[in-house]
Write an enzyme that holds these catalytic residues in place. Structure first.
Site, mmCIF file in Angstrom:
data_model
loop_
_atom_site.group_PDB
_atom_site.id
_atom_site.type_symbol
_atom_site.label_atom_id
_atom_site.label_comp_id
_atom_site.label_asym_id
_atom_site.label_seq_id
_atom_site.Cartn_x
_atom_site.Cartn_y
_atom_site.Cartn_z
ATOM 1 C CB CYS A 130 13.031 9.770 7.811
ATOM 2 S SG CYS A 130 13.641 8.425 6.764
ATOM 3 C CD GLU B 149 13.132 4.761 7.734
ATOM 4 O OE1 GLU B 149 13.200 5.841 8.374
ATOM 5 O OE2 GLU B 149 12.919 4.700 6.522
ATOM 6 C CE LYS C 117 -1.809 2.910 2.663
ATOM 7 N NZ LYS C 117 -1.907 4.106 1.737
ATOM 8 C CD GLU D 65 10.403 13.592 11.076
ATOM 9 O OE1 GLU D 65 11.200 12.989 10.344
ATOM 10 O OE2 GLU D 65 9.359 13.072 11.527
#
Length: 484
Positions: free
Chosen positions: A289, A255, A180, A387
């Site tokens: 990331c 992750e 997906k 972040e």
């Protein structure tokens, strides 16, 4: 060279193209112009169920897992070849979908995706076990076997690469997959479905369901037919994924988010260091990331580095991703652009000084934001601790090696980090003390499928790439044969 039109947004299930069961579709937007370019099927629970059933059937009948590792590797090598043969079309789709500069797509996304499949093709016939010495009058040995059906749930920022980092090892180990892709960026996943089929991957071994995370993603996550979940995305969503999978005792690879520190010591080669600093925070428009959005600079050179950045960063080419000279393209969507704006406004309120950037770039109706450098923020400010996931760099001074390490480790994240120094002993000493899954020294974003990456703390667990990734898609079986 094989070329295809953009697949008209159908789901790929059991080797066949099909519409969503309820006919639902969703728009795909070109972020460089804010314009709709196509629509794709929006899968529901029934579609996910069909995909999982197709994957289960293909696994259970041994269509894929029954092949030798060498045979699977041969087909995965062909996948890598087809990626390279179709590089122009894949790069065009990735640029159109994500807003990536076309030059970056060719140099990074296509190259790494092909390398991923090639690497795991080579590892496919290295899944060996071992003989165990015991005091029993028996032959004891171990073997690695595939887990079954893998759910690969991937994010918007590196659709092609982060799909390959999951699908590659899953297939090499003999598993089947339901993929997906992110809601916003499904096009390369649909194109890859065609390439898998052309390469000789049997029907049902790879299935692609496009659709919304809360619907298709949730249905996939909760499906009893899934044996493992491989997820890349935000830490907030990752907590939910891990919790849900944990309820069913499904193994997961996570992750998640990052907020890496990039440490510049006083003895660094500043010319090289500044190039790495800029690359670390503008790479992929900051939607990375493992980017380096937190710069920690020794006080002796802090003002010098800040001055160089003030002059250099405004010169980084920002613009149309289809132009070869472009380095920074648009954010992948309007919501991502608004998030960056909100964090920069917050930084101002927290006492931050905007050294350069700090505003949208009005261009063709796209979602552009100028690369931004912010100084004078305290370490506990949200703009430092959280972040941002955009082309924004915060800069903080430090007075000692211990302070640099403390600052680097002070956020909840632990995915990547970097060190700029010409002192070899210091480089190794500091690398040992940094709580991160990967540490780069005197450069940034040096990645290869042979080198594992992944996080600690809120950046997740498990590793992608390398033999470590392949092992994560297998289970160990012990066999003990009596010799009496």
């Amino acid at each position: 060279m094989t070329t295809f039109e953009i697949e008209p947004g159908r789901l790929f299930v059991g080797g066949q193209w099909r519409e969503a069961a309820d006919g639902a579709r969703t728009e795909v937007v070109d972020p460089s112009r804010g314009a709709v370019v196509t629509t794709v099927a929006e899968a529901g629970a029934a579609d996910v169920d069909a995909a999982v059933r197709a994957a289960r059937e293909a696994f259970d009948d041994g269509t894929w897992s029954g092949l030798s590792g060498r045979e699977r590797g041969r087909i995965l090598h062909r996948v890598a070849e087809l990626i390279r043969e179709n590089a122009d079309e894949l790069a065009r789709l990735e640029s159109l979908d994500v807003g990536k500069p076309i030059s970056l797509c060719h140099a990074v996304d296509i190259t790494n995706a092909a390398n991923d499949y090639e690497h795991f093709a080579a590892l496919a016939h290295s899944l060996d076990g071992s003989i165990r010495d015991t005091p029993m009058n028996a032959l004891a040995y171990t073997k690695r076997e595939p887990l079954g059906v893998v759910a690969a749930i991937t994010p918007f920022n590196f659709p092609l690469i982060l799909a390959g980092s999951k699908i590659g090892p899953a297939l090499a180990a003999g598993n089947t997959v339901v993929h997906k892709p992110a809601d916003e960026t499904p096009l390369s996943a649909l194109y890859m479905a065609r390439l898998f089929k052309e390469a000789g991957v049997p029907d049902g071994v790879v299935n692609v369901v496009t659709g919304a995370g809360p619907v298709a993603g949730e249905a996939l996550l909760r499906h009893r037919g899934i044996d493992k979940v491989a997820f890349t995305g935000s830490t907030a969503v990752g907590r939910h994924v891990a919790s849900t999978a944990g309820e069913a005792l499904k193994p997961v690879t996570m992750e998640l988010g990052g907020n890496a520190a990039h440490i510049v010591f006083e003895d660094a080669d500043l010319e090289k260091a500044v190039g790495a600093i800029i690359k670390a925070f503008v790479f992929n428009t900051g939607q990375f990331c493992m980017g380096g959005p937190r710069l920690l600079v020794a006080r002796q050179v802090h003002n010098t580095v800040l001055g160089i950045l003030a002059e250099a960063v405004p010169g980084v080419p920002v613009g149309d991703p289809r132009q070869p000279e472009t380095v920074v393209g648009p954010m992948a969507g309007e919501k991502h652009l608004k998030k960056v704006e909100e964090y920069v406004d917050l930084a101002r309120k927290e006492g931050g000084r905007i050294v350069c950037g700090g505003e949208r770039l009005d261009l063709d109706g796209g979602y552009y934001y100028k690369p931004t450098v912010i100084a004078d923020l305290s370490n506990d400010s949200r703009a430092v601790q959280e972040e941002i996931f955009g082309p924004v760099l915060t800069v903080q001074p430090f007075d000692s090696e211990d302070e640099a390490v403390d600052l680097a480790n002070s956020t909840p994240y632990g995915l990547a980090s970097g060190i700029q120094t010409q002192n070899l002993a210091r480089a190794h000493r500091v690398a040992d003390r940094l709580r991160a899954g990967i540490v780069w020294i005197n450069d940034w974003a040096m990645l290869d499928p042979a080198v594992p990456f992944g996080g600690v703390k809120d950046s997740g667990f498990g590793r992608e790439y390398g033999p470590e990734a392949l092992a994560a898609y297998t289970t160990v079986k012990s066999v003990v044969v009596s010799l009496d």
